[in-house]
Design a protein around this motif. Structure first.
Motif, PDB file in Angstrom:
ATOM      1  N   ASN A  69      -5.043  -1.045  11.616  1.00  0.00           N
ATOM      2  CA  ASN A  69      -5.524  -1.688  10.441  1.00  0.00           C
ATOM      3  C   ASN A  69      -5.088  -0.622   9.355  1.00  0.00           C
ATOM      4  OD1 ASN A  69      -7.424  -2.191   8.319  1.00  0.00           O
ATOM      5  ND2 ASN A  69      -9.221  -1.694   9.391  1.00  0.00           N
ATOM      6  N   LEU A  70      -4.103  -1.494   8.386  1.00  0.00           N
ATOM      7  CA  LEU A  70      -3.402  -0.633   7.439  1.00  0.00           C
ATOM      8  C   LEU A  70      -4.426  -0.240   6.309  1.00  0.00           C
ATOM      9  CD1 LEU A  70      -0.468  -0.071   6.412  1.00  0.00           C
ATOM     10  CD2 LEU A  70      -0.528  -2.468   5.410  1.00  0.00           C
ATOM     11  N   THR A  71      -5.533  -0.649   6.161  1.00  0.00           N
ATOM     12  CA  THR A  71      -6.560  -0.175   5.092  1.00  0.00           C
ATOM     13  C   THR A  71      -6.847   1.180   5.599  1.00  0.00           C
ATOM     14  OG1 THR A  71      -8.251  -1.336   6.005  1.00  0.00           O
ATOM     15  CG2 THR A  71      -7.248  -2.191   4.209  1.00  0.00           C
ATOM     16  N   ASP A  72      -6.927   1.597   6.749  1.00  0.00           N
ATOM     17  CA  ASP A  72      -7.403   2.840   7.396  1.00  0.00           C
ATOM     18  C   ASP A  72      -6.051   3.720   7.819  1.00  0.00           C
ATOM     19  OD1 ASP A  72     -10.095   2.057   7.072  1.00  0.00           O
ATOM     20  OD2 ASP A  72     -10.044   1.257   9.062  1.00  0.00           O
ATOM     21  N   ALA A  73      -5.128   3.237   8.073  1.00  0.00           N
ATOM     22  CA  ALA A  73      -3.876   3.915   8.330  1.00  0.00           C
ATOM     23  C   ALA A  73      -3.247   4.969   7.684  1.00  0.00           C
ATOM     24  CB  ALA A  73      -2.726   2.792   8.830  1.00  0.00           C
ATOM     25  N   GLY A  74      -2.770   6.053   8.279  1.00  0.00           N
ATOM     26  CA  GLY A  74      -1.994   7.251   7.682  1.00  0.00           C
ATOM     27  C   GLY A  74      -0.666   7.233   8.516  1.00  0.00           C
ATOM     28  N   LEU A  75       0.234   8.104   7.989  1.00  0.00           N
ATOM     29  CA  LEU A  75       1.635   8.002   8.263  1.00  0.00           C
ATOM     30  C   LEU A  75       1.608   9.049   9.669  1.00  0.00           C
ATOM     31  CD1 LEU A  75       4.031   7.906   5.425  1.00  0.00           C
ATOM     32  CD2 LEU A  75       3.340   5.949   6.947  1.00  0.00           C
ATOM     33  N   VAL A  76       2.325   8.860  10.735  1.00  0.00           N
ATOM     34  CA  VAL A  76       2.670   9.762  11.831  1.00  0.00           C
ATOM     35  C   VAL A  76       4.049   9.844  11.793  1.00  0.00           C
ATOM     36  CG1 VAL A  76       2.216   9.910  14.411  1.00  0.00           C
ATOM     37  CG2 VAL A  76       0.635   8.875  13.003  1.00  0.00           C
ATOM     38  N   LEU A  77       4.535  10.952  12.005  1.00  0.00           N
ATOM     39  CA  LEU A  77       6.023  11.507  11.939  1.00  0.00           C
ATOM     40  C   LEU A  77       6.232  12.118  13.434  1.00  0.00           C
ATOM     41  CD1 LEU A  77       8.378  12.716   9.026  1.00  0.00           C
ATOM     42  CD2 LEU A  77       8.477  13.835  11.363  1.00  0.00           C
ATOM     43  N   ASP A  78       7.219  11.719  14.037  1.00  0.00           N
ATOM     44  CA  ASP A  78       7.721  12.318  15.238  1.00  0.00           C
ATOM     45  C   ASP A  78       9.372  12.799  15.061  1.00  0.00           C
ATOM     46  OD1 ASP A  78       5.355  12.319  16.606  1.00  0.00           O
ATOM     47  OD2 ASP A  78       5.602  10.120  17.375  1.00  0.00           O
ATOM     48  N   LEU A  79       9.591  13.588  15.457  1.00  0.00           N
ATOM     49  CA  LEU A  79      11.255  14.030  15.535  1.00  0.00           C
ATOM     50  C   LEU A  79      11.836  13.801  16.788  1.00  0.00           C
ATOM     51  CD1 LEU A  79      13.714  15.409  13.913  1.00  0.00           C
ATOM     52  CD2 LEU A  79      12.810  17.456  15.143  1.00  0.00           C
ATOM     53  N   VAL A  80      13.130  12.961  16.825  1.00  0.00           N
ATOM     54  CA  VAL A  80      13.870  12.735  17.995  1.00  0.00           C
ATOM     55  C   VAL A  80      15.124  13.167  17.678  1.00  0.00           C
ATOM     56  CG1 VAL A  80      14.802  10.974  19.478  1.00  0.00           C
ATOM     57  CG2 VAL A  80      12.640  10.623  18.282  1.00  0.00           C
ATOM     58  N   GLU A  81      15.347  14.273  18.631  1.00  0.00           N
ATOM     59  CA  GLU A  81      16.885  14.827  18.678  1.00  0.00           C
ATOM     60  C   GLU A  81      17.800  13.796  19.303  1.00  0.00           C
ATOM     61  OE1 GLU A  81      19.046  19.040  19.413  1.00  0.00           O
ATOM     62  OE2 GLU A  81      17.008  18.941  19.686  1.00  0.00           O
ATOM     63  N   GLU A  82      18.935  13.687  18.676  1.00  0.00           N
ATOM     64  CA  GLU A  82      19.905  12.872  19.348  1.00  0.00           C
ATOM     65  C   GLU A  82      20.781  13.419  20.201  1.00  0.00           C
ATOM     66  OE1 GLU A  82      19.105   9.341  18.754  1.00  0.00           O
ATOM     67  OE2 GLU A  82      17.701   9.971  17.382  1.00  0.00           O
ATOM     68  N   LYS A 108       0.741  -1.400  -0.018  1.00  0.00           N
ATOM     69  CA  LYS A 108      -0.064  -0.021  -0.018  1.00  0.00           C
ATOM     70  C   LYS A 108       0.643   1.290   0.092  1.00  0.00           C
ATOM     71  CE  LYS A 108      -3.669   2.423   2.497  1.00  0.00           C
ATOM     72  NZ  LYS A 108      -4.475   2.756   3.684  1.00  0.00           N
ATOM     73  N   ASP A 109       0.604   2.232  -0.879  1.00  0.00           N
ATOM     74  CA  ASP A 109       1.497   3.413  -0.999  1.00  0.00           C
ATOM     75  C   ASP A 109       1.003   4.668   0.325  1.00  0.00           C
ATOM     76  OD1 ASP A 109       2.887   2.671  -3.084  1.00  0.00           O
ATOM     77  OD2 ASP A 109       1.207   3.403  -4.553  1.00  0.00           O
ATOM     78  N   LEU A 110       1.648   4.873   0.835  1.00  0.00           N
ATOM     79  CA  LEU A 110       1.482   5.719   2.117  1.00  0.00           C
ATOM     80  C   LEU A 110       2.258   7.065   1.978  1.00  0.00           C
ATOM     81  CD1 LEU A 110       1.199   3.411   5.118  1.00  0.00           C
ATOM     82  CD2 LEU A 110      -0.702   4.370   3.772  1.00  0.00           C
ATOM     83  N   SER A 111       1.633   8.150   2.022  1.00  0.00           N
ATOM     84  CA  SER A 111       2.613   9.515   1.940  1.00  0.00           C
ATOM     85  C   SER A 111       1.915  10.345   3.143  1.00  0.00           C
ATOM     86  CB  SER A 111       2.385  10.154   0.705  1.00  0.00           C
ATOM     87  OG  SER A 111       1.164  10.487   0.408  1.00  0.00           O
ATOM     88  N   LEU A 112       2.817  11.232   3.717  1.00  0.00           N
ATOM     89  CA  LEU A 112       2.594  12.314   4.570  1.00  0.00           C
ATOM     90  C   LEU A 112       3.281  13.566   3.956  1.00  0.00           C
ATOM     91  CD1 LEU A 112       1.630  13.206   7.468  1.00  0.00           C
ATOM     92  CD2 LEU A 112       3.533  12.576   8.214  1.00  0.00           C
ATOM     93  N   VAL A 113       2.570  14.433   3.446  1.00  0.00           N
ATOM     94  CA  VAL A 113       3.064  15.819   2.750  1.00  0.00           C
ATOM     95  C   VAL A 113       2.865  16.942   3.447  1.00  0.00           C
ATOM     96  CG1 VAL A 113       3.102  17.023   0.544  1.00  0.00           C
ATOM     97  CG2 VAL A 113       3.086  14.475   0.577  1.00  0.00           C
ATOM     98  N   PRO A 114       3.565  17.678   4.218  1.00  0.00           N
ATOM     99  CA  PRO A 114       3.139  19.011   4.542  1.00  0.00           C
ATOM    100  C   PRO A 114       2.841  20.037   3.734  1.00  0.00           C
ATOM    101  CG  PRO A 114       5.531  18.907   4.703  1.00  0.00           C
ATOM    102  CD  PRO A 114       5.041  17.654   4.111  1.00  0.00           C
ATOM    103  N   ASN A 115       1.763  20.900   4.317  1.00  0.00           N
ATOM    104  CA  ASN A 115       1.468  21.850   3.321  1.00  0.00           C
ATOM    105  C   ASN A 115       2.613  23.022   2.935  1.00  0.00           C
ATOM    106  OD1 ASN A 115      -1.244  21.090   3.191  1.00  0.00           O
ATOM    107  ND2 ASN A 115      -1.833  22.251   5.051  1.00  0.00           N
ATOM    108  N   ASP A 116       3.389  23.437   3.761  1.00  0.00           N
ATOM    109  CA  ASP A 116       4.534  24.344   3.745  1.00  0.00           C
ATOM    110  C   ASP A 116       5.305  24.480   4.944  1.00  0.00           C
ATOM    111  OD1 ASP A 116       3.226  26.211   5.771  1.00  0.00           O
ATOM    112  OD2 ASP A 116       1.953  26.956   4.160  1.00  0.00           O
TER     113      ASP A 116
END
Length: 126
Positions: free
Chosen positions: A113-126, A83-91
């Protein structure tokens, strides 16, 4: 003469790695698959640079890639179990670029449930 040659090689190596005086000289980002499915063909774009991270197995992390500059979030494209998934910010208006350092984009799914899923992105500073 041998010591100066070794020191020169060490200096060149550290400069090539993007580390000077023990601090990173650039923005380095890796991707962590924070899900229970494998990700394929992972591509990240932050700022104006797009980089391919390839396949990232479930619950594993990629190698670092260097970006000239980056933000706390970015565009993500990948495949999860076909399944192709994407997360694209507006700006990026109002966003400040990240300081030099090492960061992890932890990418998960919003639903088990992968059919309903979207991507979630969190930033972790090392």
């Amino acid at each position: 003469m041998k010591i100066s040659g070794v020191l020169t090689l060490l200096f060149l190596f550290l400069g090539a790695c993007g580390i000077q005086d023990g601090r990173p000289n650039g923005v380095f980002i890796r991707v962590q698959n924070n899900s229970d499915v494998n990700y394929e063909n992972v591509v990240i774009q932050t700022g104006s640079v797009e980089q391919a991270f390839g396949d990232i197995l479930l619950r594993t992390t990629s190698e670092y890639r260097e970006f000239e500059y980056a933000f706390r979030f970015g565009a993500v494209w990948l495949e999860a179990e076909g399944k192709d998934l994407s997360l694209v910010p507006n700006d990026y208006v109002g966003e400040m670029p990240l300081k030099n350092g090492f960061y992890t984009y932890r990418i998960g799914l919003s639903s088990a449930n992968l059919t309903d899923a979207g991507l979630v992105l969190d930033l972790v500073e090392e």
